[in-house]
Design an enzyme around this catalytic site. Structure first.
Site, PDB file in Angstrom:
ATOM      1  N   TYR A 108      42.576  39.973  31.945  1.00  0.00           N
ATOM      2  CA  TYR A 108      42.503  39.512  33.339  1.00  0.00           C
ATOM      3  C   TYR A 108      43.724  38.632  33.607  1.00  0.00           C
ATOM      4  CZ  TYR A 108      41.227  36.443  37.182  1.00  0.00           C
ATOM      5  OH  TYR A 108      41.258  35.710  38.338  1.00  0.00           O
ATOM      6  N   ASP A 181      35.298  38.222  25.589  1.00  0.00           N
ATOM      7  CA  ASP A 181      35.022  38.057  27.016  1.00  0.00           C
ATOM      8  C   ASP A 181      34.149  39.247  27.414  1.00  0.00           C
ATOM      9  OD1 ASP A 181      35.053  38.198  29.781  1.00  0.00           O
ATOM     10  OD2 ASP A 181      37.086  37.409  29.972  1.00  0.00           O
ATOM     11  N   LYS A 206      30.483  36.999  38.000  1.00  0.00           N
ATOM     12  CA  LYS A 206      30.431  38.445  38.123  1.00  0.00           C
ATOM     13  C   LYS A 206      28.993  38.954  37.938  1.00  0.00           C
ATOM     14  CE  LYS A 206      34.755  37.854  38.806  1.00  0.00           C
ATOM     15  NZ  LYS A 206      35.339  36.920  37.937  1.00  0.00           N
TER      16      LYS A 206
HETATM   17  O1  P1T Z   1      37.144  33.645  38.120  1.00  0.00           O
HETATM   18  P1  P1T Z   1      36.513  32.917  36.954  1.00  0.00           P
HETATM   19  O2  P1T Z   1      35.044  32.721  37.102  1.00  0.00           O
HETATM   20  O3  P1T Z   1      37.251  31.659  36.597  1.00  0.00           O
HETATM   21  O4  P1T Z   1      36.641  33.920  35.693  1.00  0.00           O
HETATM   22  C1  P1T Z   1      37.877  34.361  35.186  1.00  0.00           C
HETATM   23  C2  P1T Z   1      37.727  35.707  34.553  1.00  0.00           C
HETATM   24  C3  P1T Z   1      37.627  35.801  33.184  1.00  0.00           C
HETATM   25  N1  P1T Z   1      37.475  36.988  32.540  1.00  0.00           N
HETATM   26  C4  P1T Z   1      37.395  38.133  33.239  1.00  0.00           C
HETATM   27  C5  P1T Z   1      37.243  39.434  32.501  1.00  0.00           C
HETATM   28  C6  P1T Z   1      37.488  38.126  34.635  1.00  0.00           C
HETATM   29  O5  P1T Z   1      37.381  39.288  35.285  1.00  0.00           O
HETATM   30  C7  P1T Z   1      37.661  36.879  35.319  1.00  0.00           C
HETATM   31  C8  P1T Z   1      37.815  36.818  36.795  1.00  0.00           C
HETATM   32  N2  P1T Z   1      38.190  38.029  37.380  1.00  0.00           N
HETATM   33  C9  P1T Z   1      38.408  38.242  38.715  1.00  0.00           C
HETATM   34  C10 P1T Z   1      38.315  37.290  39.649  1.00  0.00           C
HETATM   35  C11 P1T Z   1      38.749  39.639  39.072  1.00  0.00           C
HETATM   36  O6  P1T Z   1      38.675  40.018  40.266  1.00  0.00           O
HETATM   37  O7  P1T Z   1      39.097  40.401  38.165  1.00  0.00           O
END
Ligand code: P1T
Length: 387
Positions: A108, A181, A206
């Protein structure tokens, strides 16, 4: 529900009951939102139930943390203000200046930015490696320096698959820990701690939250000693969710199982449609037999999830037009909510990796397939793709 009972219960039972007993005073079935920053002490140091100050612990958060640990089959769960806050807390818990972390070469964008622009300045080195290639990950390990092998599986947005068992083995051989993750799979489809991972991380924003109404993060840890150190840093750094956010995340977690089944059903319908479309040059979904990680995914996931990526024949301009024309799919970042989302990773979620090894193809579109009526989703993509 008692820990002993939770250990024997099925996934949905744990998601609904673990971490909380109906309130002893009122019988409230759902954990109340404890909107309090502090707690009355019965004489100095006479804490009721260990509660002292809400950065350290808050009962609404405690209930969520218990449920997170139960669904991931870990020893302890920890909730954070965002996924990135949980990542930063873990890195400061485990690593020191001079240490090194192997990260996915298609992580990400925000995770890559955290390593590249923030942690690096504090002396933490990192090397990107493809999570699907165990030998490449082994080669990226620096003996004595690598403290963490960090993987996403499936990765965001290219949906590559890492073999959790094999990666855990090689991380441990090198004296490092394996962090997974698990945001894209969710604990319903994959439980990395049962496959040898040491820590599971989530953006609970998510699938766990599931309704696009709260930002949050989580760590679930297998080893009690590491859990103690994470707990210390969670309090010392203070990136915790407030009680309302903890409540929303916990409410979402209770329905994760039924939502994920529908996400998977709908993703399969969308994949079927895209696979036959003349304007689509590649459909990326771990459930497809031709996906290079299909066999590993079939071994370690119960189903293949709600995320689908695809490439279009008309290049970047075409991809942007498809995103603009979609109507049931909402154009937006994030994923894992009940509503379907469409986005252009190159310009949106992964814009921060442009020009690096992690750059994503310009003709790539990412779908978070929601739980609406499948035929409406397919019809929307049909009109958005044009003739
Ligand atoms: O946005 P946050 O709650 O801080 O999480 C970060 C994060 C970490 N790991 C993965 C696999 C993610 O997809 C994300 C956040 N991703 C998005 C905002 C997106 O649209 O892909």
């Amino acid at each position: 529900m008692s820990q002993e009972h939770a250990e024997k219960a099925g996934f949905e039972t744990r998601a609904i009951h673990a971490g909380y007993e109906p309130d002893p005073t009122t019988g409230a079935v759902i954990p109340p939102i404890y909107a309090t920053s502090t707690y009355k002490q019965d004489g100095v140091g006479g804490l009721r139930g260990g509660y002292e100050y809400s950065r350290s612990a808050n009962p609404t958060r405690t209930a969520l943390e218990g449920a997170l640990a139960a669904v991931e089959e870990g020893e302890r769960g920890f909730a954070f203000a965002s996924g990135l806050a949980s990542e930063d807390t873990l890195l400061r818990t485990v690593c020191r200046p001079g240490d090194h972390v192997v990260i996915p070469d298609d992580a990400y964008g925000g995770t890559h930015r955290l390593f590249d622009k923030v942690e690096q300045a504090w002396g933490l080195a990192h090397s990107p490696a493809p999570v699907s290639d165990v030998d490449a990950v082994r080669a990226a390990i620096r003996p004595g320096e690598t403290k963490i092998v960090w993987v996403e599986t499936p990765t965001n947005p290219l949906l590559n698959i890492g073999d959790i068992e094999a990666l855990a083995g090689l991380a441990h051989e090198a004296g490092a820990i394996l962090v997974v993750d698990n945001t894209f799979a969710s604990p319903y489809l994959q439980q990395p701690l049962t496959l040898g991972a040491d820590v599971v991380m989530h953006s609970t924003t998510k699938y766990v939250g599931g309704h696009s109404d709260v930002v949050g993060g989580a760590l679930v840890v297998r080893d009690l000693d590491l859990a103690e150190r994470v707990a210390y840093h969670q309090n010392a750094l203070g990136a915790v969710p407030g009680p309302f956010d903890a409540f929303l995340t916990h409410r979402g977690l209770k329905t994760l199982g039924v939502r994920m089944d529908r996400h998977c059903d709908n993703a399969e319908a969308v994949v079927d449609f895209l696979t036959g479309h003349p304007a689509v040059t590649q459909v990326i979904y771990p459930g497809l037999a031709e996906h290079p990680g299909h066999e590993v995914a079939a071994r370690q996931m119960t189903r293949f999830g709600g995320m689908v990526s695809f490439r279009v024949s008309g290049g970047e301009q075409h991809a942007l037009e498809v995103c603009d024309r979609a109507r049931v799919f909402t154009l937006g970042e994030s994923l894992g909510g009940v509503e379907s989302l469409i986005e252009h990773p190159g310009r949106m979620t992964h814009a921060s990796v442009a020009g690096t090894d992690l750059e994503v193809p310009a003709d790539l579109i990412r779908l978070s397939v929601g739980i609406e009526t499948a035929t409406d989703l397919v019809a929307d993509l049909e009109q958005a793709l044009g003739d």
